[in-house]
Motif scaffolding. Sequence first.
Motif, PDB file in Angstrom:
ATOM      1  N   TYR A   1       0.819  -1.220   0.000  1.00 44.88           N
ATOM      2  CA  TYR A   1       0.000   0.000   0.000  1.00 44.88           C
ATOM      3  C   TYR A   1       0.851   1.268   0.000  1.00 44.88           C
ATOM      4  CZ  TYR A   1      -2.968   3.776   1.563  1.00 44.88           C
ATOM      5  OH  TYR A   1      -3.602   4.988   1.662  1.00 44.88           O
ATOM      6  N   ASP A   2       1.897   1.324   0.808  1.00 43.47           N
ATOM      7  CA  ASP A   2       2.704   2.537   0.899  1.00 43.47           C
ATOM      8  C   ASP A   2       3.309   2.906  -0.456  1.00 43.47           C
ATOM      9  OD1 ASP A   2       2.152   2.800   3.573  1.00 43.47           O
ATOM     10  OD2 ASP A   2       3.984   1.807   4.253  1.00 43.47           O
ATOM     11  N   LEU A   3       3.779   1.910  -1.191  1.00 43.68           N
ATOM     12  CA  LEU A   3       4.336   2.163  -2.520  1.00 43.68           C
ATOM     13  C   LEU A   3       3.246   2.650  -3.480  1.00 43.68           C
ATOM     14  CD1 LEU A   3       6.773  -0.883  -2.931  1.00 43.68           C
ATOM     15  CD2 LEU A   3       7.374   1.518  -2.505  1.00 43.68           C
ATOM     16  N   LYS A   4       2.068   2.082  -3.369  1.00 42.78           N
ATOM     17  CA  LYS A   4       0.965   2.486  -4.240  1.00 42.78           C
ATOM     18  C   LYS A   4       0.513   3.912  -3.924  1.00 42.78           C
ATOM     19  CE  LYS A   4      -0.591  -2.209  -5.143  1.00 42.78           C
ATOM     20  NZ  LYS A   4      -1.607  -3.260  -4.961  1.00 42.78           N
ATOM     21  N   LEU A   5       0.543   4.285  -2.648  1.00 35.33           N
ATOM     22  CA  LEU A   5       0.192   5.649  -2.267  1.00 35.33           C
ATOM     23  C   LEU A   5       1.234   6.628  -2.812  1.00 35.33           C
ATOM     24  CD1 LEU A   5      -1.557   7.670  -0.717  1.00 35.33           C
ATOM     25  CD2 LEU A   5      -0.216   7.138   1.349  1.00 35.33           C
ATOM     26  N   ALA A   6       2.521   6.262  -2.713  1.00 36.68           N
ATOM     27  CA  ALA A   6       3.586   7.114  -3.233  1.00 36.68           C
ATOM     28  C   ALA A   6       3.453   7.269  -4.744  1.00 36.68           C
ATOM     29  CB  ALA A   6       4.949   6.529  -2.875  1.00 36.68           C
ATOM     30  N   ASP A   7       3.107   6.176  -5.433  1.00 39.58           N
ATOM     31  CA  ASP A   7       2.916   6.231  -6.883  1.00 39.58           C
ATOM     32  C   ASP A   7       1.732   7.127  -7.234  1.00 39.58           C
ATOM     33  OD1 ASP A   7       3.205   5.082  -9.740  1.00 39.58           O
ATOM     34  OD2 ASP A   7       1.134   4.581  -9.222  1.00 39.58           O
ATOM     35  N   PHE A   8       0.662   7.016  -6.468  1.00 42.62           N
ATOM     36  CA  PHE A   8      -0.517   7.841  -6.727  1.00 42.62           C
ATOM     37  C   PHE A   8      -0.176   9.321  -6.598  1.00 42.62           C
ATOM     38  CE2 PHE A   8      -4.179  10.216  -5.135  1.00 42.62           C
ATOM     39  CZ  PHE A   8      -5.099   9.983  -6.154  1.00 42.62           C
ATOM     40  N   ARG A   9       0.547   9.672  -5.548  1.00 43.99           N
ATOM     41  CA  ARG A   9       0.900  11.073  -5.335  1.00 43.99           C
ATOM     42  C   ARG A   9       1.854  11.573  -6.407  1.00 43.99           C
ATOM     43  NH1 ARG A   9       1.056  10.633   1.294  1.00 43.99           N
ATOM     44  NH2 ARG A   9      -1.146  11.207   1.580  1.00 43.99           N
ATOM     45  N   ALA A  10       2.722  10.684  -6.899  1.00 41.51           N
ATOM     46  CA  ALA A  10       3.620  11.060  -7.993  1.00 41.51           C
ATOM     47  C   ALA A  10       2.819  11.339  -9.261  1.00 41.51           C
ATOM     48  CB  ALA A  10       4.630   9.943  -8.240  1.00 41.51           C
ATOM     49  N   ARG A  11       1.773  10.551  -9.495  1.00 44.75           N
ATOM     50  CA  ARG A  11       0.913  10.783 -10.660  1.00 44.75           C
ATOM     51  C   ARG A  11       0.183  12.114 -10.542  1.00 44.75           C
ATOM     52  NH1 ARG A  11      -3.084   6.673 -10.591  1.00 44.75           N
ATOM     53  NH2 ARG A  11      -2.121   5.419  -8.958  1.00 44.75           N
ATOM     54  N   CYS A  12      -0.267  12.432  -9.332  1.00 48.30           N
ATOM     55  CA  CYS A  12      -0.930  13.722  -9.115  1.00 48.30           C
ATOM     56  C   CYS A  12       0.045  14.872  -9.399  1.00 48.30           C
ATOM     57  CB  CYS A  12      -1.446  13.824  -7.685  1.00 48.30           C
ATOM     58  SG  CYS A  12      -2.834  12.738  -7.305  1.00 48.30           S
ATOM     59  N   HIS A  13       1.272  14.717  -8.936  1.00 46.42           N
ATOM     60  CA  HIS A  13       2.293  15.755  -9.151  1.00 46.42           C
ATOM     61  C   HIS A  13       2.558  15.933 -10.642  1.00 46.42           C
ATOM     62  CE1 HIS A  13       5.835  18.179  -8.017  1.00 46.42           C
ATOM     63  NE2 HIS A  13       6.360  17.675  -9.122  1.00 46.42           N
TER      64      HIS A  13
END
Length: 222
Positions: A200-212
Amino acid sequence: KIKALSSHHMCSVVRELEGIDIYPIYFVRHPIVRARSVYNFERRQPEQTPGSKYAKQHDFTAYVKWRMLPDVNATIRDYQVRYCLPRRYERGPLDEPMFKQAMDVMGESGLLGVVDRYDESAVVFEEALRDAFPKIDLSYVIQNVGINKGGISVEKESKEILKSLDSLGDQLLEQNKFDLKMYAYGNECLNMKISKIQGYDLKLADFRARCHSLSAATGEGV
């Protein structure tokens, strides 16, 4: 070709349609923080509604006191629970059976997010909906900066709001006791969903990177 509909005012009961799969998604918000947000919104909106008129003419404390009156629409009185009831219940007091009925609606959806934990909620939704939407991407560009308090916690913001209202704060709490319970339930559900997602933590980091990346691509910044 419609794939998703979003509304602040959609009825809780969604009719079944032949050949169409419906995935209801609900977001809950801390009702005390929401009350201040409603006031700020009504001061800005151009529409001449009773709420917008009163908000433009009075401070937040006077507005809350007015909204507590039984003959005024319950816009900041257990409003979220009211919207989950099968029929609109705009002013009268709620009771435990009504709350249970609203919670049954929430429980049936299976997809319940929390506004102040939007990114976490979005990751959970992506995981839950990936089978139906293999290319799902819920990344976004921030548009409603009114809900971004620069890192202040919801709990701290709520305490500050209640403190500013003095004794009226107790009445606001009492008139939102069911919304507060729904908000707590939303957090519990979200925590449970998160605990079941591997990596989950990696997926959350990926999601935030996509938002950025999306924000940078649109020139909106983050």
